[in-house]
Design a protein around this motif. Structure first.
Motif, PDB file in Angstrom:
ATOM      1  N   PRO A   6     -30.151   3.205 133.738  1.00  0.00           N
ATOM      2  CA  PRO A   6     -29.815   1.957 134.448  1.00  0.00           C
ATOM      3  C   PRO A   6     -30.748   1.624 135.595  1.00  0.00           C
ATOM      4  CG  PRO A   6     -28.246   3.703 134.971  1.00  0.00           C
ATOM      5  CD  PRO A   6     -29.074   4.215 133.829  1.00  0.00           C
ATOM      6  N   SER A   7     -31.490   2.615 136.099  1.00  0.00           N
ATOM      7  CA  SER A   7     -32.418   2.339 137.199  1.00  0.00           C
ATOM      8  C   SER A   7     -33.555   1.412 136.766  1.00  0.00           C
ATOM      9  CB  SER A   7     -33.007   3.651 137.731  1.00  0.00           C
ATOM     10  OG  SER A   7     -33.727   4.332 136.715  1.00  0.00           O
ATOM     11  N   LEU A   8     -33.756   1.262 135.447  1.00  0.00           N
ATOM     12  CA  LEU A   8     -34.811   0.380 134.952  1.00  0.00           C
ATOM     13  C   LEU A   8     -34.370  -1.075 134.869  1.00  0.00           C
ATOM     14  CD1 LEU A   8     -36.300   2.530 132.022  1.00  0.00           C
ATOM     15  CD2 LEU A   8     -37.234   2.196 134.321  1.00  0.00           C
ATOM     16  N   LEU A   9     -33.060  -1.315 134.896  1.00  0.00           N
ATOM     17  CA  LEU A   9     -32.567  -2.681 134.744  1.00  0.00           C
ATOM     18  C   LEU A   9     -33.056  -3.623 135.848  1.00  0.00           C
ATOM     19  CD1 LEU A   9     -28.918  -2.106 133.452  1.00  0.00           C
ATOM     20  CD2 LEU A   9     -30.886  -2.991 132.174  1.00  0.00           C
ATOM     21  N   PRO A  10     -33.079  -3.194 137.133  1.00  0.00           N
ATOM     22  CA  PRO A  10     -33.616  -4.112 138.158  1.00  0.00           C
ATOM     23  C   PRO A  10     -35.067  -4.508 137.909  1.00  0.00           C
ATOM     24  CG  PRO A  10     -32.348  -2.351 139.188  1.00  0.00           C
ATOM     25  CD  PRO A  10     -32.496  -1.979 137.753  1.00  0.00           C
ATOM     26  N   TRP A  11     -35.843  -3.631 137.289  1.00  0.00           N
ATOM     27  CA  TRP A  11     -37.233  -3.971 136.975  1.00  0.00           C
ATOM     28  C   TRP A  11     -37.304  -4.986 135.849  1.00  0.00           C
ATOM     29  CZ3 TRP A  11     -40.897  -2.890 140.286  1.00  0.00           C
ATOM     30  CH2 TRP A  11     -40.701  -1.822 141.179  1.00  0.00           C
ATOM     31  N   ALA A  12     -36.375  -4.880 134.895  1.00  0.00           N
ATOM     32  CA  ALA A  12     -36.295  -5.908 133.856  1.00  0.00           C
ATOM     33  C   ALA A  12     -35.940  -7.254 134.472  1.00  0.00           C
ATOM     34  CB  ALA A  12     -35.256  -5.520 132.802  1.00  0.00           C
ATOM     35  N   VAL A  13     -35.014  -7.234 135.432  1.00  0.00           N
ATOM     36  CA  VAL A  13     -34.647  -8.472 136.134  1.00  0.00           C
ATOM     37  C   VAL A  13     -35.865  -9.084 136.815  1.00  0.00           C
ATOM     38  CG1 VAL A  13     -33.341  -9.403 138.081  1.00  0.00           C
ATOM     39  CG2 VAL A  13     -32.228  -7.853 136.462  1.00  0.00           C
ATOM     40  N   ARG A  14     -36.637  -8.261 137.516  1.00  0.00           N
ATOM     41  CA  ARG A  14     -37.815  -8.772 138.232  1.00  0.00           C
ATOM     42  C   ARG A  14     -38.840  -9.370 137.267  1.00  0.00           C
ATOM     43  NH1 ARG A  14     -36.977  -3.547 140.852  1.00  0.00           N
ATOM     44  NH2 ARG A  14     -35.974  -3.902 142.880  1.00  0.00           N
ATOM     45  N   ALA A  15     -39.064  -8.689 136.147  1.00  0.00           N
ATOM     46  CA  ALA A  15     -40.026  -9.205 135.168  1.00  0.00           C
ATOM     47  C   ALA A  15     -39.579 -10.546 134.621  1.00  0.00           C
ATOM     48  CB  ALA A  15     -40.202  -8.193 134.029  1.00  0.00           C
ATOM     49  N   TRP A  16     -38.287 -10.682 134.327  1.00  0.00           N
ATOM     50  CA  TRP A  16     -37.782 -11.938 133.775  1.00  0.00           C
ATOM     51  C   TRP A  16     -37.735 -13.047 134.811  1.00  0.00           C
ATOM     52  CZ3 TRP A  16     -33.495  -9.170 130.534  1.00  0.00           C
ATOM     53  CH2 TRP A  16     -34.055  -8.782 129.305  1.00  0.00           C
ATOM     54  N   VAL A  17     -37.547 -12.708 136.085  1.00  0.00           N
ATOM     55  CA  VAL A  17     -37.608 -13.728 137.131  1.00  0.00           C
ATOM     56  C   VAL A  17     -39.019 -14.317 137.200  1.00  0.00           C
ATOM     57  CG1 VAL A  17     -37.583 -14.096 139.637  1.00  0.00           C
ATOM     58  CG2 VAL A  17     -35.686 -12.901 138.524  1.00  0.00           C
ATOM     59  N   VAL A  18     -40.018 -13.445 137.186  1.00  0.00           N
ATOM     60  CA  VAL A  18     -41.409 -13.909 137.221  1.00  0.00           C
ATOM     61  C   VAL A  18     -41.723 -14.724 135.963  1.00  0.00           C
ATOM     62  CG1 VAL A  18     -43.818 -13.188 137.200  1.00  0.00           C
ATOM     63  CG2 VAL A  18     -42.189 -12.021 138.689  1.00  0.00           C
ATOM     64  N   GLY A  19     -41.411 -14.164 134.800  1.00  0.00           N
ATOM     65  CA  GLY A  19     -41.700 -14.861 133.552  1.00  0.00           C
ATOM     66  C   GLY A  19     -40.946 -16.173 133.439  1.00  0.00           C
ATOM     67  N   GLY A  20     -39.671 -16.172 133.821  1.00  0.00           N
ATOM     68  CA  GLY A  20     -38.878 -17.386 133.736  1.00  0.00           C
ATOM     69  C   GLY A  20     -39.390 -18.478 134.659  1.00  0.00           C
ATOM     70  N   ALA A  21     -39.751 -18.117 135.890  1.00  0.00           N
ATOM     71  CA  ALA A  21     -40.251 -19.102 136.840  1.00  0.00           C
ATOM     72  C   ALA A  21     -41.553 -19.727 136.346  1.00  0.00           C
ATOM     73  CB  ALA A  21     -40.449 -18.459 138.209  1.00  0.00           C
ATOM     74  N   VAL A  22     -42.448 -18.891 135.815  1.00  0.00           N
ATOM     75  CA  VAL A  22     -43.731 -19.414 135.327  1.00  0.00           C
ATOM     76  C   VAL A  22     -43.521 -20.281 134.093  1.00  0.00           C
ATOM     77  CG1 VAL A  22     -46.004 -18.806 134.428  1.00  0.00           C
ATOM     78  CG2 VAL A  22     -45.020 -17.488 136.307  1.00  0.00           C
ATOM     79  N   PHE A  23     -42.668 -19.844 133.163  1.00  0.00           N
ATOM     80  CA  PHE A  23     -42.374 -20.660 131.993  1.00  0.00           C
ATOM     81  C   PHE A  23     -41.822 -22.016 132.409  1.00  0.00           C
ATOM     82  CE2 PHE A  23     -42.503 -17.444 128.490  1.00  0.00           C
ATOM     83  CZ  PHE A  23     -43.088 -18.256 127.542  1.00  0.00           C
ATOM     84  N   LEU A  24     -40.895 -22.025 133.362  1.00  0.00           N
ATOM     85  CA  LEU A  24     -40.271 -23.269 133.802  1.00  0.00           C
ATOM     86  C   LEU A  24     -41.302 -24.205 134.427  1.00  0.00           C
ATOM     87  CD1 LEU A  24     -37.677 -24.879 134.172  1.00  0.00           C
ATOM     88  CD2 LEU A  24     -37.301 -23.654 136.312  1.00  0.00           C
ATOM     89  N   LEU A  25     -42.130 -23.695 135.321  1.00  0.00           N
ATOM     90  CA  LEU A  25     -43.146 -24.511 135.968  1.00  0.00           C
ATOM     91  C   LEU A  25     -44.202 -24.974 134.967  1.00  0.00           C
ATOM     92  CD1 LEU A  25     -43.615 -22.468 139.266  1.00  0.00           C
ATOM     93  CD2 LEU A  25     -42.430 -24.655 138.994  1.00  0.00           C
ATOM     94  N   PHE A  26     -44.571 -24.104 134.049  1.00  0.00           N
ATOM     95  CA  PHE A  26     -45.563 -24.439 133.016  1.00  0.00           C
ATOM     96  C   PHE A  26     -45.038 -25.555 132.121  1.00  0.00           C
ATOM     97  CE2 PHE A  26     -47.372 -23.263 128.740  1.00  0.00           C
ATOM     98  CZ  PHE A  26     -48.647 -23.734 128.988  1.00  0.00           C
ATOM     99  N   GLY A  27     -43.778 -25.434 131.691  1.00  0.00           N
ATOM    100  CA  GLY A  27     -43.193 -26.462 130.842  1.00  0.00           C
ATOM    101  C   GLY A  27     -43.077 -27.790 131.570  1.00  0.00           C
ATOM    102  N   ALA A  28     -42.677 -27.752 132.842  1.00  0.00           N
ATOM    103  CA  ALA A  28     -42.570 -28.990 133.617  1.00  0.00           C
ATOM    104  C   ALA A  28     -43.936 -29.642 133.780  1.00  0.00           C
ATOM    105  CB  ALA A  28     -41.952 -28.692 134.978  1.00  0.00           C
TER     106      ALA A  28
END
Length: 232
Positions: free
Chosen positions: A189-211
């Motif tokens: 479970p200690s890896l889950l926060p790192w998955a969250v961080r990766a998806w926050v970065v990826g999600g933000a870039v995808f959103l801005l890129f799509g816009a």
């Protein structure tokens, strides 16, 4: 060229919103926060339906144009369909277990994390696929914008730049998916926060890129239709 950007703006925006939303949802789960199951079910249902519908259509009909751009049907459509199906699963689960989430948060969140464990196999498989796609973008220098496209087209003569950008974006999402799968399947479970961080970065870039693509792609259509060359 007219078919190249049929609807990948909406795919990118939906993917960005979905990734950011799931990262936020997962962060609340692992921190023991109360989950509004009906609200989250609605969010995952909307983003999941859009990604699944558009991703499946892209996967089976190949609407993106020719001239070497056919790879976009694979790189955009198939991951969108896969992640869209996962978001719809989350929507159905949260809706069906409204009573559970109305109770004690610790029990509900632990139950939800346990329910996500089997599906993490598919999350990991999609992460592996997106990792390979990331390498493919860079290896073959894919994704360069045409000269008629404002902003992005100014760098079209340097295809490695957009290849690195797209490869890095797909790669960040892939890292999050693989970390999530490893954390769930190996009880780390200690890896889950790192998955969250990766998806926050990826999600933000995808959103801005799509816009941004709403502007650049409409500008490209305008340039082609009117014989202009607006660069910004």
């Amino acid at each position: 060229m007219d078919e190249v950007v049929v609807y990948n703006e909406l795919v990118a925006v939906s993917a960005g919103a979905g990734l950011l939303g799931f990262a936020w949802f997962l962060a609340r789960l692992i921190r023991g926060k109360r989950i509004d199951s009906e609200g989250w079910a609605a969010f995952f249902g909307v983003t999941g339906l859009l990604l699944l519908a558009l991703g499946l259509h892209t996967t089976v009909t190949w609407p993106f144009g020719g001239d070497g751009f056919e790879y976009a049907n694979v790189a955009f459509g198939q991951p969108a369909a896969g992640f869209g199906a996962l978001l719809l699963f989350a929507a159905v689960y949260l809706w069906r277990h409204r009573a559970l989430f109305a109770g004690e948060p610790d029990e509900a969140n632990a139950t939800a994390l346990a329910a996500l464990k089997p599906i993490s196999v598919f999350v990991g498989a999609l992460g592996l696929a997106m990792g390979v796609l990331a390498i493919t973008f860079v290896r073959f220098q894919l994704g360069a914008a045409p000269a008629e496209e404002p902003i992005s087209g100014r760098f079209g003569h340097l295809p490695i730049l957009e290849a690195l950008f797209l490869g890095g974006l797909w790669g960040v999402v892939a890292v999050g998916a693989l970390l999530f799968a490893i954390a769930q399947l190996l009880n780390r479970p200690s890896l889950l926060p790192w998955a969250v961080r990766a998806w926050v970065v990826g999600g933000a870039v995808f959103l801005l890129f799509g816009a941004m693509n709403y502007y650049t792609h409409i500008g490209m259509y305008f340039n082609i239709a009117h014989g202009t060359m607006h660069l910004w």
